[in-house]
Design an enzyme around this catalytic site. Structure first.
Site, PDB file in Angstrom:
ATOM      1  N   ALA A   1       0.836  -1.200   0.000  1.00  0.00           N
ATOM      2  CA  ALA A   1       0.000   0.000   0.000  1.00  0.00           C
ATOM      3  C   ALA A   1       0.874   1.254   0.000  1.00  0.00           C
ATOM      4  O   ALA A   1       1.876   1.312   0.706  1.00  0.00           O
ATOM      5  CB  ALA A   1      -0.912   0.002   1.226  1.00  0.00           C
ATOM      6  N   ASP A   2       0.461   2.243  -0.802  1.00  0.00           N
ATOM      7  CA  ASP A   2       1.132   3.541  -0.744  1.00  0.00           C
ATOM      8  C   ASP A   2       0.320   4.441   0.189  1.00  0.00           C
ATOM      9  O   ASP A   2      -0.682   4.019   0.763  1.00  0.00           O
ATOM     10  CB  ASP A   2       1.323   4.143  -2.137  1.00  0.00           C
ATOM     11  CG  ASP A   2       0.007   4.442  -2.863  1.00  0.00           C
ATOM     12  OD1 ASP A   2      -1.050   4.594  -2.207  1.00  0.00           O
ATOM     13  OD2 ASP A   2       0.038   4.549  -4.098  1.00  0.00           O
ATOM     14  N   SER A   3       0.733   5.693   0.337  1.00  0.00           N
ATOM     15  CA  SER A   3       0.082   6.577   1.308  1.00  0.00           C
ATOM     16  C   SER A   3      -1.393   6.814   0.981  1.00  0.00           C
ATOM     17  O   SER A   3      -2.228   6.866   1.886  1.00  0.00           O
ATOM     18  CB  SER A   3       0.827   7.903   1.421  1.00  0.00           C
ATOM     19  OG  SER A   3       0.909   8.542   0.159  1.00  0.00           O
TER      20      SER A   3
END
Length: 82
Positions: free
Chosen positions: A39-41
């Protein structure tokens, strides 16, 4: 018959699989963090918002920051069981 714990895990898994565009039916290891799952931000924020909506719970800013930085999915699960 499914118990509450199974229902919570299934819903969290569904949210993560959809947000991270994993293949349906993927097994999610609750010992991993969202970051470890790729997951990214933006994904992190979206996942937390979807979890809030799904479980009708407000997650505090402090807890959200913890989930986004390093919390294992098991910790998120435990938080929702309370």
């Amino acid at each position: 018959m499914k118990n509450d714990i199974d229902i919570i895990k299934e819903k969290i898994t569904q949210i993560i699989v959809e947000q991270l565009k994993f293949e349906p039916g993927r097994i999610i290891n609750f010992e991993q963090s969202l970051l470890e799952l790729g997951a990214d931000s933006l994904d992190l924020v979206e996942i937390v918002i979807k979890i809030e909506d799904a479980f009708k719970q407000i997650i505090s800013d402090e807890m959200m920051a913890q989930f986004c930085k390093h919390a294992k999915l098991l910790e998120i699960f435990d938080y929702l069981k309370q």
